[in-house]
Motif scaffolding. Sequence first.
Motif, PDB file in Angstrom:
ATOM      1  N   LEU A  32       0.832  -1.194   0.000  1.00 12.26           N
ATOM      2  CA  LEU A  32       0.000   0.000   0.000  1.00 12.26           C
ATOM      3  C   LEU A  32       0.871   1.250   0.000  1.00 12.26           C
ATOM      4  N   TRP A  39      -3.758  10.121   9.415  1.00  7.51           N
ATOM      5  CA  TRP A  39      -5.194  10.185   9.179  1.00  7.51           C
ATOM      6  C   TRP A  39      -5.579  10.603   7.767  1.00  7.51           C
ATOM      7  N   HIS A  41      -5.119   8.497   5.277  1.00  5.91           N
ATOM      8  CA  HIS A  41      -5.627   7.210   4.819  1.00  5.91           C
ATOM      9  C   HIS A  41      -5.896   6.345   6.048  1.00  5.91           C
ATOM     10  N   ILE A  42      -6.960   5.570   5.980  1.00  5.99           N
ATOM     11  CA  ILE A  42      -7.327   4.676   7.080  1.00  5.99           C
ATOM     12  C   ILE A  42      -7.402   3.259   6.531  1.00  5.99           C
ATOM     13  N   ALA A  43      -6.663   2.340   7.155  1.00  4.63           N
ATOM     14  CA  ALA A  43      -6.640   0.941   6.744  1.00  4.63           C
ATOM     15  C   ALA A  43      -6.910   0.078   7.961  1.00  4.63           C
ATOM     16  N   LEU A  44      -7.370  -1.140   7.697  1.00  2.00           N
ATOM     17  CA  LEU A  44      -7.687  -2.087   8.762  1.00  2.00           C
ATOM     18  C   LEU A  44      -6.771  -3.282   8.643  1.00  2.00           C
ATOM     19  N   ASP A  45      -6.141  -3.652   9.733  1.00  2.00           N
ATOM     20  CA  ASP A  45      -5.226  -4.790   9.761  1.00  2.00           C
ATOM     21  C   ASP A  45      -5.585  -5.640  10.968  1.00  2.00           C
ATOM     22  N   GLN A 104       9.163  -1.210   4.017  1.00  2.00           N
ATOM     23  CA  GLN A 104       8.292  -1.721   2.965  1.00  2.00           C
ATOM     24  C   GLN A 104       9.088  -2.308   1.806  1.00  2.00           C
TER      25      GLN A 104
END
Length: 209
Positions: A32, A39, A41-45, A104
Motif C-alpha cells: 500500500l 489520518w 488514509h485509514i486501513a484495517l489490519d 516496505q
Amino acid sequence: MERDVKRFVDACPTCAQNKPSNQPPAGLLQPLLVPKRPWSHIALDFVTGLPTSHGLSPFQCCLGYQPPVFPAQEEDVGVPSAQAFIRRCRRTWKRTRSTLLRVQARVKVQADRHRSKAPHYVQGQRVWLSTRDLPLKVVSPKLNPRFIGPYPISKVLGGSSEAPLPPPLRRIHPTFHVSRIKPFVCRPICLAPKPPPPVWSICNLLSNV
C-alpha cells in the motif's frame, strides 16, 4: 520432441486440472502507498501485537512527542507556539515515512523471493480456477480436481480478476487473486477429452439382452 511434449501437456485439460504446479505462487507483492501525514488514509489490519520497527509510538507519530508519564515531563512537551508544534510534527512524520518506506521495500524483496510474476490477463480470456478454499461438494477431497473451468474473465482489477461462476458457486465473491487462476491453453495438438461412457444399471443391461 521436448517442445512438442511441453506444448501437449500445457494444453491437456486433464493435466491442467489435476497436475500440481512446482512454480512459486503468481503475483508479486503490491504494498500500500505510505501516506505523508497521519489520518490521510485509514486501513484495517487484523494482525496485532507487532513491535514498532521505527522506534516511535502511534501517539508520537501523530502529535510529534511522547505522552508525559510523570508531571516533571510535562515541561518537555510544552508547545510554545502553534508553528513550533507544526514543525515538530512534520519532522516526526518525515522520519516515520522514510522508515516505513525502507521497511516496505525490504519486506517486498523478501516476499517476492517466494513469488513469481503473474501472466498478463485480459478481459474475455479463459482461465482455470483453483479449487483451493472453494466449498465444493465432493466425496473425497483427495479426488477433487485442483482446478475447474475454464471460465472467462469478465474484469481485471489490478492483481485480481473477476470471472462468472456456475450456479453451485454463485454465493462466492467472483473476484480471485492471480495466484488462484492460471491461463487456459488450447492448441490443435491436444484434442478435447471424450465424455465418459454412460453408466448402465443391471436392469438396463438385462433389458437390452
